[in-house]
Design a protein around this motif. Structure first.
Motif, PDB file in Angstrom:
ATOM      1  N   LYS A  41     -16.978  28.130 -14.208  1.00 47.39           N
ATOM      2  CA  LYS A  41     -17.716  26.949 -14.571  1.00 47.39           C
ATOM      3  C   LYS A  41     -16.697  25.654 -13.806  1.00 47.39           C
ATOM      4  N   GLU A  51     -17.154  25.728 -10.302  1.00 51.16           N
ATOM      5  CA  GLU A  51     -18.414  25.193  -9.904  1.00 51.16           C
ATOM      6  C   GLU A  51     -18.459  23.831  -9.814  1.00 51.16           C
ATOM      7  N   ALA A  52     -17.880  23.315 -11.096  1.00 53.64           N
ATOM      8  CA  ALA A  52     -17.830  21.799 -11.147  1.00 53.64           C
ATOM      9  C   ALA A  52     -16.900  20.971 -10.155  1.00 53.64           C
ATOM     10  N   VAL A  95     -19.114  20.918  -6.925  1.00 50.65           N
ATOM     11  CA  VAL A  95     -20.183  19.946  -7.174  1.00 50.65           C
ATOM     12  C   VAL A  95     -19.629  18.458  -6.953  1.00 50.65           C
ATOM     13  N   TYR A 144     -24.903  19.430 -11.257  1.00 50.43           N
ATOM     14  CA  TYR A 144     -24.139  20.613 -11.764  1.00 50.43           C
ATOM     15  C   TYR A 144     -25.118  21.210 -13.177  1.00 50.43           C
TER      16      TYR A 144
END
Length: 173
Positions: free
Chosen positions: A33, A36-37, A40, A80
Motif C-alpha cells: 500500500k 501504491e501511495a 499515486v 488512491y
C-alpha cells in the motif's frame, strides 16, 4: 462555473498520461500500500504540474494556488481510494477462484515445495498450482498436495494439457 470545467477537459488525457508514466496501469500484486501511495503521489503531482502548465497557455484564466492545492489533495485521495478499492475487490475475487492463473512448478524438491506453499498462502496473487514436473519422482505421486504430472521433457505437452498460464522453475543450482 461551466468555463472552469471546460478548462479541465484537456487535463483528463494528461491525467491518464501521468498515471501511465507512473506505472499505475500495470497491476502488480507484490506492491504494498505504501508503494501504491508513492506512485499515486508521483502521478498526481505530475498531473497537477500539467494543470499548472496548461494555465500558462490559457492566459485568459488561471487557477489560484489554493484551488491547485485542493485539486492535488482531492486527486491524491480519490485516485488512491479507488485503487485500493479495486485492489481489494480483485483480491477478494481471486480468493474465491475468479481471475486465477494456472501454474506448473518445475521441480518437486524443497524449493518447488516452498513455491507451492507460498502461493497457497497468498490466494490474492491469483495463482493456482496444478502440479509439478520432476524427473526424479513417479507420475501421480503427490507432493505438498499437488500431483507430479510428468518429467521435464513433457513440459510443452503438460502446459497445453492443463491449460497452464505460468511456469515456475524451482530447481536447485
Amino acid at each position: 462555473e461551466g468555463r472552469d470545467l471546460f478548462l479541465l477537459l484537456p487535463l483528463l488525457p494528461l491525467h491518464a498520461v501521468a498515471l501511465r508514466v507512473a506505472g499505475l496501469y500495470e497491476y502488480r500484486h507484490e506492491r504494498t500500500k505504501a508503494d501504491e501511495a508513492f506512485l499515486v503521489l508521483e502521478a498526481v503531482s505530475l498531473a497537477t504540474l500539467f494543470l499548472v502548465a496548461s494555465t500558462f497557455f490559457v492566459r485568459s484564466y488561471s487557477y489560484s494556488r489554493s484551488v491547485i492545492v485542493l485539486f492535488w489533495v482531492l486527486d491524491v485521495l480519490s485516485v488512491y481510494s479507488v485503487r485500493l478499492g479495486i485492489r481489494d475487490l480483485v483480491r477478494g475475487m481471486r480468493r474465491h477462484g475468479r481471475f486465477v492463473r494456472r501454474a506448473v512448478v518445475v521441480g518437486a524438491g524443497p524449493l518447488g515445495q516452498e513455491v507451492v506453499r507460498r502461493l497457497r498462502g497468498h490466494p490474492e496473487f491469483g495463482v493456482r498450482v496444478v502440479g509439478y514436473l520432476d524427473d526424479g519422482l513417479p507420475v501421480g505421486e503427490r507432493v505438498e498436495g499437488r500431483e507430479v504430472l510428468g518429467g521435464y521433457a513433457a513440459v510443452t505437452q503438460i502446459l497445453a494439457e492443463h491449460r497452464a498460464d505460468q511456469l515456475f522453475v524451482a530447481l536447485p543450482m
